[in-house]
Design an enzyme around this catalytic site. Structure first.
Site, mmCIF file in Angstrom:
data_model
loop_
_atom_site.group_PDB
_atom_site.id
_atom_site.type_symbol
_atom_site.label_atom_id
_atom_site.label_comp_id
_atom_site.label_asym_id
_atom_site.label_seq_id
_atom_site.Cartn_x
_atom_site.Cartn_y
_atom_site.Cartn_z
ATOM 1 N N SER A 251 7.663 0.561 -30.675
ATOM 2 C CA SER A 251 7.005 -0.748 -30.713
ATOM 3 C C SER A 251 6.528 -1.122 -32.102
ATOM 4 O O SER A 251 6.571 -2.292 -32.471
ATOM 5 C CB SER A 251 5.793 -0.753 -29.788
ATOM 6 O OG SER A 251 6.189 -0.685 -28.462
ATOM 7 N N HIS B 85 5.089 8.676 -33.647
ATOM 8 C CA HIS B 85 3.723 8.652 -34.185
ATOM 9 C C HIS B 85 3.517 9.706 -35.268
ATOM 10 O O HIS B 85 2.610 9.599 -36.094
ATOM 11 C CB HIS B 85 2.706 8.922 -33.069
ATOM 12 C CG HIS B 85 2.640 7.840 -32.046
ATOM 13 N ND1 HIS B 85 1.770 6.787 -32.126
ATOM 14 C CD2 HIS B 85 3.377 7.634 -30.918
ATOM 15 C CE1 HIS B 85 1.943 5.982 -31.091
ATOM 16 N NE2 HIS B 85 2.926 6.467 -30.350
ATOM 17 N N ARG C 79 6.108 12.182 -24.118
ATOM 18 C CA ARG C 79 6.367 10.735 -23.995
ATOM 19 C C ARG C 79 7.456 10.309 -24.974
ATOM 20 O O ARG C 79 8.249 9.423 -24.676
ATOM 21 C CB ARG C 79 5.059 9.985 -24.270
ATOM 22 C CG ARG C 79 5.063 8.484 -24.001
ATOM 23 C CD ARG C 79 3.652 7.947 -24.202
ATOM 24 N NE ARG C 79 3.507 6.520 -24.013
ATOM 25 C CZ ARG C 79 3.216 5.923 -22.856
ATOM 26 N NH1 ARG C 79 3.080 6.638 -21.758
ATOM 27 N NH2 ARG C 79 3.062 4.613 -22.789
ATOM 28 N N ASP C 80 7.480 10.915 -26.151
ATOM 29 C CA ASP C 80 8.552 10.658 -27.119
ATOM 30 C C ASP C 80 9.576 11.788 -27.067
ATOM 31 O O ASP C 80 10.602 11.732 -27.744
ATOM 32 C CB ASP C 80 7.982 10.548 -28.536
ATOM 33 C CG ASP C 80 6.959 9.429 -28.623
ATOM 34 O OD1 ASP C 80 7.140 8.424 -27.928
ATOM 35 O OD2 ASP C 80 5.976 9.574 -29.370
ATOM 36 N N LYS D 21 -0.497 -3.602 -24.747
ATOM 37 C CA LYS D 21 0.509 -4.117 -25.685
ATOM 38 C C LYS D 21 -0.011 -5.304 -26.482
ATOM 39 O O LYS D 21 0.768 -5.954 -27.187
ATOM 40 C CB LYS D 21 1.780 -4.537 -24.912
ATOM 41 C CG LYS D 21 2.493 -3.412 -24.169
ATOM 42 C CD LYS D 21 3.277 -2.494 -25.102
ATOM 43 C CE LYS D 21 4.004 -1.406 -24.339
ATOM 44 N NZ LYS D 21 4.644 -0.418 -25.218
ATOM 45 N N ASP E 70 8.691 -0.615 -20.424
ATOM 46 C CA ASP E 70 8.306 0.485 -21.300
ATOM 47 C C ASP E 70 7.210 1.360 -20.697
ATOM 48 O O ASP E 70 7.356 2.578 -20.612
ATOM 49 C CB ASP E 70 7.818 -0.068 -22.636
ATOM 50 C CG ASP E 70 7.509 1.056 -23.598
ATOM 51 O OD1 ASP E 70 8.456 1.755 -23.993
ATOM 52 O OD2 ASP E 70 6.322 1.251 -23.914
ATOM 53 N N ASP F 297 11.980 -4.890 -27.880
ATOM 54 C CA ASP F 297 11.664 -4.165 -29.118
ATOM 55 C C ASP F 297 12.433 -2.860 -29.257
ATOM 56 O O ASP F 297 12.563 -2.333 -30.362
ATOM 57 C CB ASP F 297 10.153 -3.936 -29.245
ATOM 58 C CG ASP F 297 9.563 -3.141 -28.081
ATOM 59 O OD1 ASP F 297 10.215 -3.038 -27.013
ATOM 60 O OD2 ASP F 297 8.455 -2.622 -28.247
HETATM 61 O O1 LIG Z 1 3.200 4.538 -26.064
HETATM 62 C C1 LIG Z 1 3.465 4.696 -27.268
HETATM 63 O O2 LIG Z 1 2.633 4.978 -28.120
HETATM 64 C C2 LIG Z 1 4.901 4.548 -27.725
HETATM 65 C C3 LIG Z 1 5.620 5.833 -27.429
HETATM 66 O O3 LIG Z 1 5.078 6.867 -28.176
HETATM 67 O O4 LIG Z 1 5.518 3.480 -27.066
HETATM 68 P P1 LIG Z 1 5.646 2.035 -27.775
HETATM 69 O O5 LIG Z 1 6.275 2.278 -29.104
HETATM 70 O O6 LIG Z 1 6.534 1.243 -26.864
HETATM 71 O O7 LIG Z 1 4.286 1.475 -27.868
HETATM 72 MN MN LIG Z 2 7.653 -0.882 -27.256
HETATM 73 MN MN LIG Z 3 6.982 2.803 -25.431
#
Ligand SMILES: O=C(O)[C@@H](CO)OP(=O)(O)O
Ligand SMILES: [Mn+2]
Ligand SMILES: [Mn+2]
EC number: 5.4.2.12
Length: 557
Positions: free
Chosen positions: A80, A139, A169-170, A360, A429, A470
């Site tokens: 994102s 991250h 998650r990643d 978001k 997402d 995205d």
């Molecule tokens: O949740 C988050 O922090 C990321 C995945 O690490 O998702 P996104 O980039 O869609 O915010």
């Molecule tokens: Mn995203």
């Molecule tokens: Mn995400």
């Protein structure tokens, strides 16, 4: 606001001004072949499906990962931060991951002001490193942490404590154990060389520390208690044992692991953060570090009771908020994302409404505007945040606030007050990240209903829509082998993919206000998210600045 000449955009030679434009970003909505793990395909999504009939003139695919969004390599999935940065800024900036790689490779990171500042604690105190432990690259990255630890030890750090946040998650759920083992092996080697280095605390990223946009301060507090106060409900002698044991609890996974501290033989926490210590947060990505940075840096702070506020030397891997200058000390300068499309458009009189739900909200505001909080021009902008559910995993409420976002956007469009109405619809997402396939199908359906609501409003005001995403997520929920077949683990089980993907994302334009003859160009080799800003500027009746990535559209007679 008077438009200074530097901000003045030229009129588009063919496209009119004054159309209401809905800019819709579906979070985590990529394009992939239909199969049972493609939740978008398996959900009823009539609004999004109907757009495909316009291919290739009004529906196409664009790149949302790798170098197209400023990431180090083509193996880096989109996310994102980089996605919305590219969408809003119209140019590709070398992103945090890459800037940190470069600073570590050249050693410049250790020569900068930020590192010098924290290293003043090395002689007498402890260096604490706090961040997400994985190689996800969204991250943070484990290899960067390793280089940071090594470089710090070589430059005099005698006592190092790492406070880990497990991922899942990643990267695949369960991979946390391997990452902790790798880190532990490095720390053992350091101890053999006389550096007192240990993991001091931990917890799952979604439950400990890494909240964002002030959705749930309890998450940050749990981290504070473990990292600073040395207090947590679970105590272990060793981090590998901690993660393995806590993962066995019913419903436990890497993302939501409860907080733990590592204790010595006498049961005392091995690494609370105390006066005189240095703290480096090794995540490069901003959104999930801002709340934690406020807790560490702000003398006046009322979000939770910190109990003890140690006087520390704190630096972020990057500066996480350019407007708040937070944190004030950092190891690597963040990308300078200037002259974003939002800033240009407000200077040229375009009024904007932006909306999402909390989880978001910063994506369509803060990231869109180049990691900058706040308005460019309060008179022309209105940002609305719909409170997200907190304290739950989103597979429990997969519809999230999609319809509320749709309603707010509809009302903003019908009000006639705004030239641009921009939303992020999070469902694909946020629910995709849970790995719950059934819930993700429900999520995609809800997102599509919100899109339909916005299309209907655009129809009424004879406006234009631009809908895109995205990065991918919900379109592929299983890890695959090289040939594209689901990859099985050692026990022959499917590996559910909770992460983003490398897939392209759709973009479509339409609506009664779209001028005759507007269509996607076919001459761009690999268009990506950064080409969207110029496109939207054109639809507002302006030519984009010359250094923006080229527009996706042309007007044929
Ligand atoms: O949740 C988050 O922090 C990321 C995945 O690490 O998702 P996104 O980039 O869609 O915010
Ligand atoms: Mn995203
Ligand atoms: Mn995400």
């Amino acid at each position: 606001m008077a438009t200074s000449s530097a901000w003045k955009l030229d009129d588009h030679p063919k496209l009119p001004k004054g159309k209401t434009i809905a800019v819709i970003v579906l979070d985590g909505w990529g394009e992939s072949a239909p199969d049972q793990y493609n939740c978008i395909h398996n959900a009823p999504t009539p609004a999004m499906d109907s757009l495909k009939h316009g291919a290739p003139d009004t529906w196409t695919l664009i790149k949302a990962h790798g170098t197209a969004v400023g990431l180090p390599s083509e193996d880096d999935m989109g996310n994102s931060e980089v996605g919305h940065n590219a969408l809003g800024a119209g140019r590709i900036f070398a992103q945090g991951a890459k800037l940190c790689d470069q600073a570590l490779a050249s050693g410049k990171i250790f020569e900068g002001e930020g590192f010098k500042y924290v290293s003043e604690s090395f002689e007498t105190n402890t260096l604490h490193l706090v961040g997400l432990l994985s190689d996800g690259g969204v991250h943070s990255r484990l290899d960067q942490l390793q280089l940071l630890i090594k470089g710090s030890a070589e430059r005099g750090a005698k006592r190092i404590r790492v406070h880990i946040l497990t991922d899942g998650r990643d990267v695949l759920d369960g991979s946390s154990v391997g990452f902790v083992e790798t880190l532990e092996a490095d720390l053992v080697a350091l101890r053999e060389n006389g550096v007192d280095a240990q993991i001091a605390s931990g917890g799952g990223r979604m439950y400990v520390t890494l909240d964002r946009y002030e959705n749930d301060w309890e998450v940050v507090k749990r981290g504070w208690d473990a990292q600073v106060l040395g207090e947590a409900p679970h105590k272990f002698k060793n981090a590998v044992e901690a993660v393995k044991t806590l993962r066995k609890e019913p419903g436990a996974n890497d993302q939501y692991l409860p907080p733990f501290v590592i204790v010595d033989e006498s049961g005392k926490a091995v690494g609370p953060i105390v006066d005189g210590d240095a703290v480096v947060t090794f995540n490069f990505r901003a959104d999930r570090m801002v709340m934690h940075a406020k807790a560490l840096e702000y003398e006046d702070f009322d979000k939770f009771d910190r109990v003890r506020y140690p006087k520390i030397r704190y630096a972020g891997m990057l500066q996480y908020d350019g407007e708040l200058k937070l944190p004030s000390r950092y190891l690597v300068s963040p990308p300078e994302i200037d002259r974003t499309s939002g800033e240009y458009l407000t200077h040229n009189g375009v009024s904007t409404f932006a909306c999402s739900e909390t989880v978001k909200f910063g994506h369509v505001t803060f990231f869109w505007n180049g990691n900058r909080s706040g308005y460019f021009n309060e008179k022309l902008e209105e940002y609305v945040e719909i409170p997200s559910d907190s304290g739950i995993s989103f597979n429990v409420q997969p519809k999230m606030k999609a319809l509320e976002i749709g309603e707010k956007a509809r009302d903003a469009i019908l009000s006639g007050k705004f030239d641009q109405v921009r939303v992020n619809i999070p469902n694909g997402d946020m629910v995709g990240h849970t790995g719950d396939i059934e819930a993700t199908v429900v999520a995609c359906e809800a997102a599509d209903l919100a899109v339909k609501m916005i299309f209907d409003a655009i129809e009424q005001v004879k406006g234009i829509y631009v809908v895109t995403a995205d990065h991918g997520n919900a379109e592929d929920m299983v890890k695959r082998d090289k040939s594209g077949k689901p990859a099985l683990d050692k026990e022959g089980k499917l590996q559910i993919l909770t992460s983003h993907t490398l897939k392209p994302v759709p973009i479509a334009i339409g609506g009664p206000g779209l001028a005759q003859g507007v269509r996607f160009r076919k001459d761009l080799e690999t268009p990506g998210l950064a080409n969207v800003a110029a496109t939207v500027m054109n639809l507002h009746g302006f030519v984009a600045p010359s250094d923006y990535e080229p527009t996706l559209i042309e007007v044929v007679e």
